[in-house]
Motif scaffolding. Structure first.
Motif, PDB file in Angstrom:
ATOM      1  N   VAL A 298       0.826  -1.204   0.000  1.00 12.88           N
ATOM      2  CA  VAL A 298       0.000   0.000   0.000  1.00 12.88           C
ATOM      3  C   VAL A 298       0.861   1.254   0.000  1.00 12.88           C
ATOM      4  CG1 VAL A 298      -1.632   1.345   1.386  1.00 12.88           C
ATOM      5  CG2 VAL A 298      -1.987  -1.106   1.079  1.00 12.88           C
ATOM      6  N   ILE A 299       1.839   1.299   0.889  1.00  9.47           N
ATOM      7  CA  ILE A 299       2.686   2.492   0.999  1.00  9.47           C
ATOM      8  C   ILE A 299       3.471   2.707  -0.288  1.00  9.47           C
ATOM      9  CG2 ILE A 299       4.889   3.201   2.024  1.00  9.47           C
ATOM     10  CD1 ILE A 299       1.911   1.930   4.058  1.00  9.47           C
ATOM     11  N   ASP A 300       4.030   1.652  -0.850  1.00  9.48           N
ATOM     12  CA  ASP A 300       4.820   1.788  -2.090  1.00  9.48           C
ATOM     13  C   ASP A 300       3.964   2.328  -3.232  1.00  9.48           C
ATOM     14  OD1 ASP A 300       7.070   0.867  -0.822  1.00  9.48           O
ATOM     15  OD2 ASP A 300       6.927  -1.176  -1.606  1.00  9.48           O
ATOM     16  N   LEU A 301       2.735   1.858  -3.337  1.00  9.66           N
ATOM     17  CA  LEU A 301       1.853   2.326  -4.407  1.00  9.66           C
ATOM     18  C   LEU A 301       1.426   3.772  -4.180  1.00  9.66           C
ATOM     19  CD1 LEU A 301      -0.284  -0.891  -4.815  1.00  9.66           C
ATOM     20  CD2 LEU A 301       1.179   0.114  -6.573  1.00  9.66           C
ATOM     21  N   PHE A 302       1.152   4.134  -2.942  1.00 13.67           N
ATOM     22  CA  PHE A 302       0.792   5.509  -2.602  1.00 13.67           C
ATOM     23  C   PHE A 302       1.909   6.470  -3.002  1.00 13.67           C
ATOM     24  CE2 PHE A 302       0.671   8.755   0.972  1.00 13.67           C
ATOM     25  CZ  PHE A 302      -0.368   9.509   0.437  1.00 13.67           C
ATOM     26  N   ILE A 303       3.130   6.139  -2.627  1.00 18.27           N
ATOM     27  CA  ILE A 303       4.282   7.001  -2.934  1.00 18.27           C
ATOM     28  C   ILE A 303       4.543   7.036  -4.435  1.00 18.27           C
ATOM     29  CG2 ILE A 303       6.768   7.286  -2.617  1.00 18.27           C
ATOM     30  CD1 ILE A 303       5.032   8.129  -0.213  1.00 18.27           C
ATOM     31  N   LYS A 304       4.427   5.896  -5.097  1.00 19.91           N
ATOM     32  CA  LYS A 304       4.637   5.846  -6.545  1.00 19.91           C
ATOM     33  C   LYS A 304       3.673   6.780  -7.269  1.00 19.91           C
ATOM     34  CE  LYS A 304       4.473   2.508 -10.407  1.00 19.91           C
ATOM     35  NZ  LYS A 304       5.831   2.700 -10.940  1.00 19.91           N
ATOM     36  N   CYS A 305       2.424   6.808  -6.811  1.00 18.33           N
ATOM     37  CA  CYS A 305       1.420   7.671  -7.444  1.00 18.33           C
ATOM     38  C   CYS A 305       1.727   9.148  -7.211  1.00 18.33           C
ATOM     39  CB  CYS A 305       0.030   7.322  -6.912  1.00 18.33           C
ATOM     40  SG  CYS A 305      -0.577   5.726  -7.489  1.00 18.33           S
ATOM     41  N   ILE A 306       2.322   9.473  -6.075  1.00 18.74           N
ATOM     42  CA  ILE A 306       2.710  10.863  -5.817  1.00 18.74           C
ATOM     43  C   ILE A 306       3.897  11.247  -6.688  1.00 18.74           C
ATOM     44  CG2 ILE A 306       3.680  12.441  -4.099  1.00 18.74           C
ATOM     45  CD1 ILE A 306       2.080  10.906  -1.969  1.00 18.74           C
ATOM     46  N   VAL A 307       4.911  10.406  -6.696  1.00 16.19           N
ATOM     47  CA  VAL A 307       6.140  10.703  -7.449  1.00 16.19           C
ATOM     48  C   VAL A 307       5.861  10.797  -8.944  1.00 16.19           C
ATOM     49  CG1 VAL A 307       8.408   9.788  -8.100  1.00 16.19           C
ATOM     50  CG2 VAL A 307       7.670   9.697  -5.708  1.00 16.19           C
ATOM     51  N   GLU A 308       5.013   9.896  -9.455  1.00 14.87           N
ATOM     52  CA  GLU A 308       4.724   9.856 -10.890  1.00 14.87           C
ATOM     53  C   GLU A 308       3.441  10.600 -11.257  1.00 14.87           C
ATOM     54  OE1 GLU A 308       4.757   5.789 -12.122  1.00 14.87           O
ATOM     55  OE2 GLU A 308       6.827   5.434 -11.414  1.00 14.87           O
ATOM     56  N   ASP A 309       2.821  11.209 -10.270  1.00 14.91           N
ATOM     57  CA  ASP A 309       1.568  11.966 -10.448  1.00 14.91           C
ATOM     58  C   ASP A 309       0.536  11.130 -11.188  1.00 14.91           C
ATOM     59  OD1 ASP A 309      -0.197  14.041 -10.191  1.00 14.91           O
ATOM     60  OD2 ASP A 309       0.497  15.112 -11.967  1.00 14.91           O
ATOM     61  N   LYS A 310       0.243   9.957 -10.629  1.00 10.61           N
ATOM     62  CA  LYS A 310      -0.758   9.052 -11.183  1.00 10.61           C
ATOM     63  C   LYS A 310      -1.955   8.936 -10.235  1.00 10.61           C
ATOM     64  CE  LYS A 310       2.412   6.070 -13.805  1.00 10.61           C
ATOM     65  NZ  LYS A 310       2.904   4.675 -13.978  1.00 10.61           N
ATOM     66  N   GLU A 311      -3.053   8.405 -10.762  1.00  9.33           N
ATOM     67  CA  GLU A 311      -4.221   8.165  -9.929  1.00  9.33           C
ATOM     68  C   GLU A 311      -3.948   7.006  -8.966  1.00  9.33           C
ATOM     69  OE1 GLU A 311      -7.141   9.922  -9.885  1.00  9.33           O
ATOM     70  OE2 GLU A 311      -6.112  11.297 -11.272  1.00  9.33           O
ATOM     71  N   VAL A 312      -4.386   7.148  -7.733  1.00  4.38           N
ATOM     72  CA  VAL A 312      -4.176   6.077  -6.755  1.00  4.38           C
ATOM     73  C   VAL A 312      -5.107   4.910  -7.073  1.00  4.38           C
ATOM     74  CG1 VAL A 312      -3.399   7.637  -4.936  1.00  4.38           C
ATOM     75  CG2 VAL A 312      -5.834   7.108  -5.143  1.00  4.38           C
ATOM     76  N   PRO A 313      -4.698   3.674  -6.747  1.00  2.00           N
ATOM     77  CA  PRO A 313      -5.515   2.506  -7.099  1.00  2.00           C
ATOM     78  C   PRO A 313      -6.797   2.371  -6.283  1.00  2.00           C
ATOM     79  CG  PRO A 313      -3.573   1.854  -5.858  1.00  2.00           C
ATOM     80  CD  PRO A 313      -3.389   3.295  -6.175  1.00  2.00           C
ATOM     81  N   ILE A 314      -6.805   2.881  -5.052  1.00  2.00           N
ATOM     82  CA  ILE A 314      -8.012   2.812  -4.219  1.00  2.00           C
ATOM     83  C   ILE A 314      -8.297   4.216  -3.711  1.00  2.00           C
ATOM     84  CG2 ILE A 314      -9.151   1.710  -2.261  1.00  2.00           C
ATOM     85  CD1 ILE A 314      -7.128  -0.561  -2.495  1.00  2.00           C
ATOM     86  N   ASP A 315      -9.078   4.966  -4.473  1.00  2.00           N
ATOM     87  CA  ASP A 315      -9.348   6.356  -4.124  1.00  2.00           C
ATOM     88  C   ASP A 315     -10.543   6.454  -3.180  1.00  2.00           C
ATOM     89  OD1 ASP A 315     -11.579   5.925  -5.712  1.00  2.00           O
ATOM     90  OD2 ASP A 315     -10.899   7.190  -7.372  1.00  2.00           O
TER      91      ASP A 315
END
Length: 342
Positions: A298-315
């Protein structure tokens, strides 16, 4: 390399076993602040992670260097703290259940959209390897039409997990809002929605307090769920499983049965109608047993979405849809009727 400066609000068990160590292992993260209303708890985490210490989350949010926060507080504080963080310009990873009402959930979503910040809800079951592989099998059409399902999540209760033991907020309705269904059942509603790629539209439930004598919330719940295309199944959530934790899901299809986390040796078993059986050893599911140290992703995906400015998988919308099933189960028990989810 870009570093996202992170603050953690709430330094209890979920922060101790999941958020803080997983942030620490992420190369794109710098933990700069921790906050807890229990000062010594916050100080201990501050020393361990070389972070600034706060006992008031509003002071933490006033730090303009902090770009993202994890909200790891008792359930009744999820919405107010998340909204305050979003209004302060922070991205937010909020623990589940995201809120105590649909109105709170909508207010969180509105705050995220108005401030153009990411809001992710920390449902981790979608990222378990057996669940990921089962999703691929279902989507491929390999097991044909799905007829039914059975899912359960149960263990001995929060007293074996919470930093406050038997005195935990988990047992207090004014802070937790809901018991085993909010702690464990909401995980499974999110998983079912993910696996089946359908919304749950009808709920009938029994939600009881039977094993925790001083608790003011439920500790055992059994629900019958129906999806939009008519798939029916059961969900059980419990704090009374005194032996090994149960975190299993079974999907009954036209051509095969999928058994997920139902066997001690094989995390995914596919039993085909023709008699063939495929057994898969995959990564371990996140568990409260043995300290709960497995990476939740969860944390890795959250940070990845911030760094790459992508939509989070569970909004927020996804979190709210899973929450709505939990709210419907409470309504069903209270009214003794089948509840339709809009």
């Amino acid at each position: 390399m870009r570093k996202v400066k992170v603050g953690i609000i709430g330094c209890g068990s979920i922060a101790t076993h999941r958020h803080l160590p997983e942030y620490m292992l992420n190369d794109h993260v710098e933990i700069v602040a921790v906050c807890d209303s229990v000062e010594e708890r916050a100080k201990e985490k501050g020393r361990k992670y070389n972070a600034n210490v706060y006992t008031d989350y509003k002071e933490l949010l006033s730090d303009s260097n902090i770009e993202a926060v994890s909200v790891c507080t008792p359930n009744y504080l999820h919405a107010p703290i998340t909204i305050a963080a979003l209004n302060a310009g922070k991205h937010v990873l909020c623990e589940k259940p995201m809120a105590t009402s649909k109105e709170e959930a909508l207010a969180m979503i509105e705050a995220a959209e108005r401030n153009n910040r990411k809001l992710m809800i920390a449902h981790n079951q979608r990222f378990v390897e057996s669940h990921v592989q089962a999703k691929k099998i279902i989507d491929s059409g390999e097991i044909g039409k799905i007829y039914s399902f059975r899912t359960a999540f149960g263990h001995g209760g929060p007293e074996g997990w919470s930093v406050d033991g038997a005195d935990s907020w988990f047992f207090q309705k004014e802070k937790a809002f809901i018991g085993a269904m909010g702690d464990l059942g909401v995980h499974k509603t999110d998983l079912l929605r993910y696996l089946l790629n359908e919304e749950i539209v009808e709920v009938a439930a029994f939600v009881e307090t039977s094993s925790k004598q001083d608790s003011t919330v439920d500790d055992n719940a059994v629900c019958i769920l129906k999806t939009e295309t008519g798939i029916i199944g059961t969900l059980a959530a419990s704090w009374s499983y005194v032996a090994k934790e149960d975190n299993s899901t079974i999907i009954y299809g036209e051509k095969a049965v999928l058994r997920l986390e139902d066997d001690p040796d094989y995390s995914l078993i596919v039993q085909y109608k023709n008699g063939k059986t495929d057994k898969h050893k995959l990564g371990e599911i996140q568990s409260n047993e043995n300290g709960g140290q497995h990476n939740s992703h969860v944390i890795d995906l959250f940070i990845k979405c911030i760094v790459e400015d992508k939509e989070v998988p569970i909004d927020g919308y996804e979190g709210m849809k899973s929450l709505n099933v939990i709210l419907a189960s409470l309504e069903s028990y209270e009214t003794k009727k089948i509840v339709t989810i809009e």
